[in-house]
Design an enzyme around this catalytic site. Structure first.
Site, PDB file in Angstrom:
ATOM      1  CG  ASP A  43     -14.992  -0.429   4.875  1.00 58.93           C
ATOM      2  OD1 ASP A  43     -15.426  -0.622   3.731  1.00 58.93           O
ATOM      3  OD2 ASP A  43     -13.888   0.068   5.123  1.00 58.93           O
ATOM      4  NE  ARG A  94      -5.385  -0.271  -0.562  1.00 60.06           N
ATOM      5  CZ  ARG A  94      -6.552   0.324  -0.762  1.00 60.06           C
ATOM      6  NH1 ARG A  94      -7.227   0.107  -1.887  1.00 60.06           N
ATOM      7  NH2 ARG A  94      -7.065   1.113   0.151  1.00 60.06           N
ATOM      8  CG  ASP A 147     -19.088   4.599   4.782  1.00 59.87           C
ATOM      9  OD1 ASP A 147     -19.545   3.446   4.970  1.00 59.87           O
ATOM     10  OD2 ASP A 147     -17.870   4.838   4.781  1.00 59.87           O
TER      11      ASP A 147
END
Ligand code: 3PG
Ligand code: MN
Ligand code: MN
Length: 558
Positions: free
Chosen positions: A430, A206, A471
């Site tokens: 992240d 990906r 988040d």
């Protein structure tokens, strides 16, 4: 747009003043977890974030950032940037793509709506291509949804089906793509047993093939195009399981970055290039990493790379990925309609807004924050700044990323006094957390903490207010764990690295010299989630949030 007819005027907050400069800082992938050696935030030197937590107990708390609190189907669904920033910006909880697709598949409505009927036209004489992330991560797509769609399409006339798979290893454990491919190949074999010509046609990791975002690197999309549309790739195999197993044998290979491959027949011919008349569905529900491919598939005029061939296809997204651009035109499931976001309200109440991140997270504090809407609400009052991300590397190589540049831009925007809200996303925890590299993630967390410090220092200078939050989790837990919370080990005794997000709650910290003395977190919102932050920020700007917003986290005691 959907918001016409809205009364934009917000009521004045009875106790809180207007005119304070507010920094809204989102640390991407920064959750709260027990301290151990796999908690990179704990291990890293993070004095700024530590001080927020330890020095003002009434102004630091945790909120939920996963599952139903952010509109996902179940409490087992980890949070992600899309749903997290949607909730932060919109102040309400919307059923998100994952859930909407589940519902549409379960009821069969997906097969009645315009999108499916549009692609169905190709079934009689042409091929149906399904392109997307082969994973059960539930962040961009889900394998069980693909399985249902395969079944549903074949029952409704699709005779020739080709699946173009992207391997994950980012929202799920690295190496799991082999198992997903086995499941998929088995399903396709069953379809073949029923006389349907169904096969995997191409694939790739990906992060190297197709799923770039925010136009960081079009080469990624081109690699996918060459394999999916042209049927050209450096590696050729007989089936997906063999392809993935073989490609994973290369030194340092992993699911996220597998090179592109095509499946060929006994004569070495690719089994599934996309040609005129075919139908194509991109089955990811999440937008950010599909819009670039959607443009390539849909736009007649296109100059991002040489497509060589631009087949005349019937193309539908699982969802419409960009409501403003109407991209793609056709889609199987209607996206959540997220309107009347806090950004739109605040701008309509005169709040001058600055938003900034580096490319890989830029759309998070703009597009996602504003309810999946690109562009400004009012270009006179808003400025969005994108700092170019590094491309062509994995972020463990440069774990500091552009944190300091983001901090500097935010600082300058704050000190300029030209903005009432300065909003940033700091990506490090992240993006580096997703590499599974613990050492690098520790460096990343320290860099993020330094960027927060720069912003808080600037807020001090202008007597402003800060709201620091995140988040969803990621860097605070880098291993898979059993039910007791102990790290899982593989058959060689090595701990199983977790590259994905987590189910952990995230911090919200408020403060700064501009914060009125009596402001503290209420005790009566124990289950607060990310969606409660919007009303909180509106209060700090001196306004009361609209009635249907999730309640504020703060109270003002006299
Ligand atoms: O797209 C990605 O990078 C991951 O699947 C999810 O990460 P994000 O939700 O933090 O962007
Ligand atoms: Mn995120
Ligand atoms: Mn992430």
């Amino acid at each position: 747009m959907a918001s016409t007819g809205t009364t934009w005027k917000l009521a004045d907050h009875p106790k809180l003043p207007k005119g304070k400069i507010i920094a809204v800082v989102v640390l991407d992938g920064w959750g709260e977890a027990s301290p151990d050696q796999y908690n990179c935030i704990h291990v890293a030197d993070t004095p700024t974030m530590d001080a927020l937590k330890n020095s003002a107990p009434d102004r630091w708390r945790l909120v939920r950032a996963h599952g139903t609190a952010v509109g996902l189907p179940t409490e087992d669904d980890m949070g992600n940037s899309e749903v997290g920033h949607n909730a932060l910006g919109a102040g309400r909880i919307f059923a998100q793509g994952a859930k909407l697709v589940d519902v549409a598949l379960a009821s069969g409505k997906i097969y009645e709506d315009e999108g499916f009927n549009y692609i169905k036209e190709s079934f009689a004489n042409n091929t149906l291509h399904l392109i997307g992330l082969m994973s059960d991560g539930g962040v961009h797509s889900r394998l069980d949804q693909l399985q249902l769609l395969l079944k549903g399409a074949s029952e409704r006339g699709a005779k020739r089906i080709r699946v173009h798979v992207l391997t994950d290893g980012r929202d799920v454990v690295d190496g799991t793509s082999v198992g997903f491919a086995e499941t998929l190949e088995k399903d396709l074999a069953e379809l073949r047993g029923k006389g349907i010509d169904a096969q995997v046609a191409s694939g790739g990791g990906r992060m190297y093939v197709t799923m770039d975002r925010y136009e960081n690197d079009w080469e990624v999309v081109k690699r996918g195009w060459d394999a999916q549309v042209l049927g050209e790739a450096p590696h050729k195999f007989k089936n997906a399981v063999e392809a993935i197993k073989k490609l994973r044998e290369a030194p340092n290979a992993n699911d996220q970055y597998l090179p592109p491959f095509v499946i060929v027949d006994e004569n070495g011919k690719p089994v599934g290039p996309i040609v005129d008349g075919d139908a194509v569905v991109t089955f990811n529900f999440r937008a950010d990493r599909m819009t670039m491919l959607a443009q390539a598939l849909e736009y007649e005029k296109f100059d991002k790379f040489d497509r060589v061939r631009f087949p005349k296809i019937r193309y539908a997204g699982m969802l419409q990925y960009d409501g403003e651009l109407k991209l793609p035109k056709h889609y199987l499931v209607s996206p959540p309609l997220i309107e009347r976001t806090s950004g739109e309200y605040l701008v309509n109440n005169g709040i001058r807004t600055f938003a900034c991140s580096e490319t890989v997270k830029f759309g998070h504090v703009t597009f996602f924050w504003n309810g999946n809407r690109s562009g400004y609400f009012n270009s006179e009052l808003e400025e969005y700044v994108e700092i170019p991300s590094d491309s062509g590397i994995t972020f463990n190589v440069q774990p500091k990323m552009k944190a300091l540049e983001i901090g500097e831009k935010a600082r300058d925007a704050i000190l300029s006094r030209k903005f009432d809200q300065v909003r940033v996303n700091i990506p490090n925890g992240d993006m580096v957390g997703h590499t599974g590299d613990i050492e690098a993630t520790i460096v990343a967390c320290k860099a993020a903490d330094l960027a927060v410090k720069m912003i808080l220092d600037a807020i001090k200078e202008v007597s402003g207010i800060y709201v620091v939050t995140a988040d969803h989790g990621n860097a605070e837990d880098m291993v898979k764990r059993n039910k007791k919370g102990e790290p899982l080990v593989d058959k060689d005794g090595k701990v199983q690295i977790q590259t994905s997000h987590t189910l952990q709650p995230v911090p919200v910290a408020i403060g700064g010299p501009g914060l009125a003395t009596g402001v503290k977190f209420r005790k009566d919102v124990p289950n607060g989630g990310l969606a409660n932050v919007a009303a909180t920020v509106m209060n700090l700007h001196g306004f009361v949030a609209p009635d249907d917003y999730e309640t504020t986290l703060i109270e003002v005691v006299d």
